[in-house]
Design an enzyme around this catalytic site. Sequence first.
Site, mmCIF file in Angstrom:
data_model
loop_
_atom_site.group_PDB
_atom_site.id
_atom_site.type_symbol
_atom_site.label_atom_id
_atom_site.label_comp_id
_atom_site.label_asym_id
_atom_site.label_seq_id
_atom_site.Cartn_x
_atom_site.Cartn_y
_atom_site.Cartn_z
ATOM 1 N N ASP A 1 0.846 -1.185 0.000
ATOM 2 C CA ASP A 1 0.000 0.000 0.000
ATOM 3 C C ASP A 1 0.888 1.244 0.000
ATOM 4 O OD1 ASP A 1 -1.989 1.875 0.335
ATOM 5 O OD2 ASP A 1 -2.333 1.422 2.444
ATOM 6 N N ASP B 1 0.434 4.980 0.010
ATOM 7 C CA ASP B 1 -0.594 5.989 0.193
ATOM 8 C C ASP B 1 0.048 7.373 0.086
ATOM 9 O OD1 ASP B 1 -2.684 7.574 1.084
ATOM 10 O OD2 ASP B 1 -3.398 6.028 2.471
ATOM 11 N N ASP C 1 3.087 1.089 3.849
ATOM 12 C CA ASP C 1 2.641 0.715 5.176
ATOM 13 C C ASP C 1 2.863 -0.787 5.348
ATOM 14 O OD1 ASP C 1 1.346 0.070 7.486
ATOM 15 O OD2 ASP C 1 -0.551 1.021 6.968
#
Length: 318
Positions: free
Chosen positions: A95, A97, A269
């Site tokens: 991920d 982000d 993450d």
Amino acid sequence: MIMREATPEERRRFYLEEWNKREVPDFILHTISMREFGFDLDGKGPNNRYNQFLTVDQLGDFLRIRAPYSAYASVALYERPSAREGWLKAELALDIDAKDLPLKSCGCPPGSVCERCLDEARQVAKQFAEVLASDLGLRKINFIYSGRGFHIRVNDESVMTLEGNERAQLVDYVTGGVIPSDFTMALGYSKVFRERLERTFSSLRMEDLLEVRGMKRSLAQRLIQEKERAMEMIRKGKLDELSGLEGMGPKTFRNLLEFLTKLNSGFTDGKVTIDTKRILRLPSSLHSGVSMKCMVVQDIDRFKLEEAVPKFLREAAG
Ligand SMILES: [Zn+2]
């Protein structure tokens, strides 16, 4: 580019008029009955869990009737997804982000994203995927635009049965999250580490460097002024030259290296990758927080954010 929350009415319109089962990626479509689906029905969090759909049409009915704020599907396949039992295997997911990047050149406030940091997230995703493909020989690597960043979802059988701690090591490898014992090797982790270090270093500002324990202002200033040169030292593995800079000393150098390595890890993450029961935003669904479509990205270089703008937002913008 407008990014704002979608109204309940807009959500309903999206699922009635625009949502298309053909935009559910094959890797989910072919395993749909083995996945756990989760929903955030009202914007208060994804607490509607343990849903199972036997067909994509069943899923479509649910989406049209409930018009959820967010929709998610598990990275894992289960024998009994509605009980989250009988874990069989799970995609490898990363991920990236844009709102959480440890270094951003845009200056948009914490928690928000703009086109610039989304583009930075895209570059990071691309670099991670390159290592997954070239160093680890993985295939079936998919990019998903998540609304606020990118997901990498790997459906290669060779990683799908890995456990959490093995996935953690993989994240360290891809992100350059541990200091290698040898900086100078032409290939392998040493090279990945230098590339990540260089990238992280390139985005550093003066105030970041001052966070390094023992870092004197004069040295930080010099590192910023001579950034190109420092980056070349990193690229070529000549870290001894970097540590030999006036005013650095071995202790400060070590602190700097640890600081940069920690920043490296922050570009994804790790908790998402390690969690083999995670649910991830469903490609084809609406990210109502930003009114963007979560979608498969066929070509990461050519992907344009406009492709993810739902009809209701385009019409509202005129
Ligand atoms: Zn930004």
